[in-house]
Design a protein around this motif. Sequence first.
Motif, mmCIF file in Angstrom:
data_model
loop_
_atom_site.group_PDB
_atom_site.id
_atom_site.type_symbol
_atom_site.label_atom_id
_atom_site.label_comp_id
_atom_site.label_asym_id
_atom_site.label_seq_id
_atom_site.Cartn_x
_atom_site.Cartn_y
_atom_site.Cartn_z
ATOM 1 N N ASP A 36 0.820 -1.219 0.000
ATOM 2 C CA ASP A 36 0.000 0.000 0.000
ATOM 3 C C ASP A 36 0.848 1.261 0.000
ATOM 4 O O ASP A 36 0.342 2.355 0.246
ATOM 5 N N GLY A 37 2.161 1.108 -0.261
ATOM 6 C CA GLY A 37 3.030 2.272 -0.387
ATOM 7 C C GLY A 37 3.789 2.640 0.858
ATOM 8 O O GLY A 37 4.528 3.625 0.872
ATOM 9 N N ARG A 71 -10.829 1.377 -1.922
ATOM 10 C CA ARG A 71 -9.614 0.908 -1.262
ATOM 11 C C ARG A 71 -8.409 1.558 -1.917
ATOM 12 O O ARG A 71 -8.493 2.112 -3.017
ATOM 13 N N SER A 72 -7.287 1.458 -1.239
ATOM 14 C CA SER A 72 -6.033 1.886 -1.841
ATOM 15 C C SER A 72 -5.414 0.709 -2.566
ATOM 16 O O SER A 72 -5.533 -0.441 -2.133
ATOM 17 N N CYS A 73 -4.778 0.977 -3.695
ATOM 18 C CA CYS A 73 -4.088 -0.032 -4.487
ATOM 19 C C CYS A 73 -2.692 0.551 -4.714
ATOM 20 O O CYS A 73 -2.509 1.401 -5.594
ATOM 21 N N PRO A 83 -7.879 -3.276 6.602
ATOM 22 C CA PRO A 83 -6.672 -2.809 5.894
ATOM 23 C C PRO A 83 -6.940 -2.546 4.415
ATOM 24 O O PRO A 83 -7.602 -3.333 3.748
ATOM 25 N N ARG A 84 -6.459 -1.405 3.929
ATOM 26 C CA ARG A 84 -6.553 -0.933 2.546
ATOM 27 C C ARG A 84 -7.912 -0.335 2.208
ATOM 28 O O ARG A 84 -8.022 0.418 1.249
ATOM 29 N N ALA A 85 -8.954 -0.660 2.978
ATOM 30 C CA ALA A 85 -10.266 -0.086 2.692
ATOM 31 C C ALA A 85 -10.293 1.386 3.092
ATOM 32 O O ALA A 85 -9.623 1.802 4.042
ATOM 33 N N LEU A 86 -11.067 2.185 2.349
ATOM 34 C CA LEU A 86 -11.198 3.609 2.610
ATOM 35 C C LEU A 86 -12.673 3.969 2.714
ATOM 36 O O LEU A 86 -13.504 3.409 1.997
#
Length: 223
Positions: free
Chosen positions: A26-27, A108-110, A201-204
């Motif tokens: 996720d960066g 989500r973030s990618c 995790p990763r969800a926005l």
Amino acid sequence: MQTGFARIAEALGDPAREAMVSALADGKALPAGELAAVAGVSPQGASAHLQKLVDARVLSVWPQGRFRYYRIRDDDVAALIESLVDLAARTSAARKRVMPAEQLRQSRSCYHHLAGQLGVLLSNALIRRRLVVVDGRTGRVTEQGLAWCWAEQIDFDPARQPHLRLCNDWTERVPHLAGPFANAVLARLLASRCVAPHRIPRALRVTDKGRAFFDRLGVQVPF
């Protein structure tokens, strides 16, 4: 003699190294100690695994004082990791006949950009309004798009080429935008609290401020 492909495949083909790379997908930039805990290996074992990933040019090292932080090397590697993670997720879902959490499907973030239903809606709106132009798998931000960035306080450097690329969205089954421009958009959305991290995790989750941002693009957030 190993080819570059074989070297990368070998570097990624270990459960501990897979866990480390997934933690950075996720960066984030994380120190070796945290990555050792994620992978369930000793600090000494983590150092050997991380060196193999650095040697294969999967990760890069960012010295910060007495600490060394590791992160995904660049957007090309990030694209490869995204594809592998998404392929594994699709395969697992098909095998177990389960669907991903609804929050992950929605937004989500990618790596550093926006994905899921919201990411696709954003991408479609930017293309429809000619703020970006896509040619094949890559694209550029138009003059109108640069003016939009300025108006929305999105810190994007047009000197970075290509400005954007298409990334296949594994839940929506259509592409969303990735690359430097898409990264800058998500960075602004996070910094301005238009979207905020979810407990998954990763969800926005989209805030009221975020709904106003998308309204200005003509996007009605359906959740």
